[in-house]
Design a protein around this motif. Sequence first.
Motif, PDB file in Angstrom:
ATOM      1  N   PRO A 157      -6.596  -0.766  -0.347  1.00  0.00           N
ATOM      2  CA  PRO A 157      -6.090  -0.727  -1.717  1.00  0.00           C
ATOM      3  C   PRO A 157      -7.012  -1.335  -2.770  1.00  0.00           C
ATOM      4  CG  PRO A 157      -5.044  -2.492  -0.510  1.00  0.00           C
ATOM      5  CD  PRO A 157      -5.899  -1.747   0.479  1.00  0.00           C
ATOM      6  N   VAL A 179      -1.135   7.510  -5.166  1.00  0.00           N
ATOM      7  CA  VAL A 179      -2.500   7.222  -4.726  1.00  0.00           C
ATOM      8  C   VAL A 179      -2.743   7.960  -3.414  1.00  0.00           C
ATOM      9  CG1 VAL A 179      -4.117   5.406  -4.016  1.00  0.00           C
ATOM     10  CG2 VAL A 179      -2.525   4.994  -5.912  1.00  0.00           C
ATOM     11  N   LYS A 187       1.986   2.155  -3.457  1.00  0.00           N
ATOM     12  CA  LYS A 187       0.916   2.800  -4.223  1.00  0.00           C
ATOM     13  C   LYS A 187       0.869   4.292  -3.892  1.00  0.00           C
ATOM     14  CE  LYS A 187      -2.071  -1.302  -4.307  1.00  0.00           C
ATOM     15  NZ  LYS A 187      -1.108  -2.202  -3.696  1.00  0.00           N
ATOM     16  N   THR A 228       0.818  -1.209   0.000  1.00  0.00           N
ATOM     17  CA  THR A 228       0.000   0.000   0.000  1.00  0.00           C
ATOM     18  C   THR A 228       0.854   1.262   0.000  1.00  0.00           C
ATOM     19  OG1 THR A 228      -1.787  -1.179   1.101  1.00  0.00           O
ATOM     20  CG2 THR A 228      -1.845   1.209   1.241  1.00  0.00           C
ATOM     21  N   VAL A 235      -8.761   3.770  -6.260  1.00  0.00           N
ATOM     22  CA  VAL A 235      -7.358   3.357  -6.138  1.00  0.00           C
ATOM     23  C   VAL A 235      -6.862   2.865  -7.490  1.00  0.00           C
ATOM     24  CG1 VAL A 235      -5.761   1.708  -5.072  1.00  0.00           C
ATOM     25  CG2 VAL A 235      -7.469   2.885  -3.660  1.00  0.00           C
ATOM     26  N   LEU A 281      -6.655   5.526   0.643  1.00  0.00           N
ATOM     27  CA  LEU A 281      -6.124   4.229   1.083  1.00  0.00           C
ATOM     28  C   LEU A 281      -6.493   3.951   2.532  1.00  0.00           C
ATOM     29  CD1 LEU A 281      -2.647   4.434  -0.651  1.00  0.00           C
ATOM     30  CD2 LEU A 281      -4.453   2.769  -1.175  1.00  0.00           C
TER      31      LEU A 281
END
Length: 171
Positions: A77, A67, A61, A58, A82, A72
Motif C-alpha cells: 500500500p 485501488v 483501499k 489494504t 496507490v 497492491l
Amino acid sequence: MTGQTAENPAATLLARLGAACWSLGAAESLTGGLLADRIVQVPGASATFRGSVVSYATDVKRDLLGVDAGLLAAHGPVHPLVAAQMATGAAQLLGTELTLATTGVAGPAGQDGQGVGTIYLACAHPGGVWVRHYRLAGGREQLRASSVDLALALGAAAIRPTGNKQDAPGR
C-alpha cells in the motif's frame, strides 16, 4: 471562512477551494483521519469539505477506493500509484473536484520494504493527479502531522485563489 493565515494551511486551502467553487475530499491511510480532523477544525469547513475515507486496511483501499489489486499485491500500500488511485477513487466516491490522499509508513517498523518516514501524497483535481514522495524524519505522531501539513499545502498549490490550476511545488 475565518482564520485564513499562513499558519493555518487548512483554512488557506478551504478559502481557495471556496473561491473556486470546488469541493474537497480525502482518502487517508497513514494519517488515519488526522487530515479530516484538521480540515473540520476550520469554522465553515462544511461549505467545501465533503468527507474523508479512512482506508487503513489494504482491502479497504481495494474494495472501497478501487485501488488495483495487482498493484497492491506487487508493491503493497505504500507506493506512488496507490496514492494516485486512492485520490481518484475517493474523488469518484465523494464527488469532489479536489481530493487528497495519504499513504506511508509512520513506524515503529518499516513495511513492505519501505522504511519509516516514506510518505506518498496525492492530489486529484480537474487537471490531473499530482503525486509527491517524501522521506521524513521523526516519531509516529510527528510523521503523521507533517504529512497532513504537506498534503494541505499540495492541495492549496493545485488551485490559485481564482480557481485556476497551477504547477505544484517541486515540479
